[in-house]
Design an enzyme around this catalytic site. Structure first.
Site, mmCIF file in Angstrom:
data_model
loop_
_atom_site.group_PDB
_atom_site.id
_atom_site.type_symbol
_atom_site.label_atom_id
_atom_site.label_comp_id
_atom_site.label_asym_id
_atom_site.label_seq_id
_atom_site.Cartn_x
_atom_site.Cartn_y
_atom_site.Cartn_z
ATOM 1 N N LYS A 54 1.152 -1.427 -0.249
ATOM 2 C CA LYS A 54 -0.050 0.298 0.058
ATOM 3 C C LYS A 54 0.562 1.175 -0.145
ATOM 4 C CE LYS A 54 -4.028 -2.368 2.027
ATOM 5 N NZ LYS A 54 -4.665 -2.602 2.732
ATOM 6 N N GLN A 98 -5.103 -1.947 9.279
ATOM 7 C CA GLN A 98 -4.855 -3.276 8.790
ATOM 8 C C GLN A 98 -5.649 -4.067 10.154
ATOM 9 O OE1 GLN A 98 -3.751 -3.520 5.717
ATOM 10 N NE2 GLN A 98 -4.262 -5.827 5.419
ATOM 11 N N ASP A 121 -11.427 3.104 4.346
ATOM 12 C CA ASP A 121 -11.290 1.185 3.724
ATOM 13 C C ASP A 121 -12.744 0.949 3.641
ATOM 14 O OD1 ASP A 121 -9.290 -0.543 3.595
ATOM 15 O OD2 ASP A 121 -9.164 -0.277 5.783
HETATM 16 N N1 GUN Z 1 -7.327 -6.812 6.187
HETATM 17 C C1 GUN Z 1 -7.296 -7.899 4.902
HETATM 18 N N2 GUN Z 1 -7.873 -6.148 4.029
HETATM 19 C C2 GUN Z 1 -7.835 -5.576 4.482
HETATM 20 C C3 GUN Z 1 -8.498 -4.605 3.656
HETATM 21 O O1 GUN Z 1 -8.423 -4.119 3.350
HETATM 22 N N3 GUN Z 1 -7.629 -3.480 5.056
HETATM 23 C C4 GUN Z 1 -7.489 -3.548 5.887
HETATM 24 N N4 GUN Z 1 -7.127 -2.186 6.804
HETATM 25 N N5 GUN Z 1 -7.183 -4.785 6.567
HETATM 26 C C5 GUN Z 1 -7.506 -5.660 6.424
#
Ligand code: GUN
Length: 294
Positions: A54, A98, A121
Site C-alpha cells: 500500500k 490493518q 477502507d
Molecule cells: N485485512 C485484509 N484486507 C484488508 C483491507 O482491505 N483493509 C484492512 N484495513 N485490513 C485488511
C-alpha cells in the site's frame, strides 16, 4: 475452453497511472497532496506485506503516506486514542487500521471509532449503509477493485447468476450487495454462500460468475465450475513450500490450473484481485484528499 487471464496487476497499474497524473496536477496547482495513514498492530507477516504494498503504491502515485506501527500488546484504549488523534488531525485525509487485530482488541469497536469521513477502507457502517443504498460512498477496496476489473474487461453482468463464496464484512457481504445493485457492474441474481451452505457444489455449478472469498487454498475445484464461468479469486493464502525462495507460495481460493480450463475469464493469484485492492484504496485516498467526503 481455456480462460482469458484477468490481469489485475495491469489494470491496477493503469488506474494508478491515472491517479498519479491527477495528483501531479494538484501539486502543480498548489493544492493539497492527499495523505494516507496506515496503522499496523503487531507483526503479522501478511499484514506487514500488505502495508508495504500500500505504501509503495502511494509513492508511485505521489501520495503522501505514513505508517504508524504499534506492538501487539497495545491496549484497546491506547489504540482508540491513536484513532481519535487521526480523526482530529487535519493533515490526515484518510486512514486505515490493518486487520486482523490481536485477539484482545475488538475489531468492531475499532472500526466504529474511525471517522467515516476518513474511512478510506469503507468499513464503517455509514459507508457500508451508503453503499447498500446506492449512494456515493467510500467503497470497500477489494469489492471495488473487483468491479473495476469487471468494467475493464467489459464482462457482462446483467441478469447473470453470481455466486459469492464467503460472507465476510469486508469482501463477501459487500460484494453480494454490489453485484445485485442496479447498474453496471451489477443487475446480477446473487447467491451468497458460506460455511453452512448445503450443496455448495451445486450452487457453484449454477454460477455464471463465481467470486471466491473464503481464505482456503484451492477450495473451488474444476468440478464446481460451469463451462464458460467467470472466476474471481480473492484468496491470498500462504502455503508452505520448501522449494520457494521465501518458504511459502501464494495460493488463491481457486484451483487455478484445473479451473482455468473451464472458465471464460479467471483472475490469477498473485496478480489478480490483490493489486486492485491497493489501487482502490489509493483511489479512495485521492477522493478524501480532494474533499470528496461521505
Ligand atoms: N485485512 C485484509 N484486507 C484488508 C483491507 O482491505 N483493509 C484492512 N484495513 N485490513 C485488511
Amino acid at each position: 475452453m481455456t480462460g482469458k487471464l484477468l490481469d489485475g496487476k495491469a489494470v491496477a497499474n493503469h488506474l494508478k497511472e491515472e491517479i498519479r497524473k491527477e495528483v501531479e496536477q494538484i501539486k502543480e496547482a498548489g493544492g493539497t497532496v492527499p495523505h494516507l495513514v496506515a496503522v499496523l498492530v503487531g507483526d503479522n507477516p501478511a499484514s506487514q506485506s500488505y502495508i508495504r504494498n500500500k505504501m509503495r503504491s502511494c509513492d508511485q502515485c505521489g501520495i503522501r503516506s505514513t505508517v504508524i506501527k504499534k506492538s501487539a500488546d497495545i491496549s484497546e484504549e491506547a489504540l482508540l486514542k491513536v484513532i481519535d488523534d487521526l480523526n482530529n488531525d487535519d493533515e490526515v485525509h484518510g486512514f486505515i487500521v490493518q486487520l486482523p487485530l490481536p485477539e484482545h482488541i475488538d475489531e468492531e469497536k475499532i472500526t466504529l471509532a474511525i471517522d467515516h469521513r476518513k474511512d478510506v477502507d469503507g468499513f464503517h457502517p455509514v459507508n457500508f449503509g451508503r453503499m447498500a443504498l446506492g449512494l456515493d460512498a467510500y467503497l470497500p477496496a477489494t469489492p471495488n477493485g473487483i468491479l473495476e476489473i469487471i468494467k475493464h474487461y467489459e464482462i457482462p453482468t446483467s441478469g447473470k447468476h453470481c455466486v459469492v463464496v464467503g460472507r465476510s464484512n469486508i469482501v463477501g457481504s459487500p460484494m453480494s450487495i454490489l453485484m445485485a445493485r442496479r447498474g453496471y457492474p451489477g443487475n446480477c441474481t446473487v447467491t451468497i454462500t458460506h460455511s453452512r451452505t448445503q450443496n455448495l457444489k451445486e450452487e457453484c455449478l449454477r454460477a455464471d460468475i463465481i467470486i471466491a472469498a473464503i481464505g482456503r487454498p484451492n477450495f473451488i475445484t474444476a468440478d464446481m465450475v460451469k463451462d464458460g464461468a467467470v472466476i474471481i479469486d480473492v484468496g491470498i493464502n500462504r502455503v508452505e513450500d520448501p522449494t520457494a525462495k521465501r518458504g511459502y507460495r501464494l495460493k488463491g481460493d481457486v484451483d487455478f490450473e484445473a479451473v482455468k480450463e473451464k472458465a471464460s475469464f479467471i483472475t490469477p493469484v498473485p496478480g489478480g484481485v490483490g493489486p486492485m485492492t491497493v489501487a482502490s484504496l489509493i483511489q479512495n485516498t485521492l477522493k478524501a484528499g480532494k474533499g470528496e467526503i461521505y
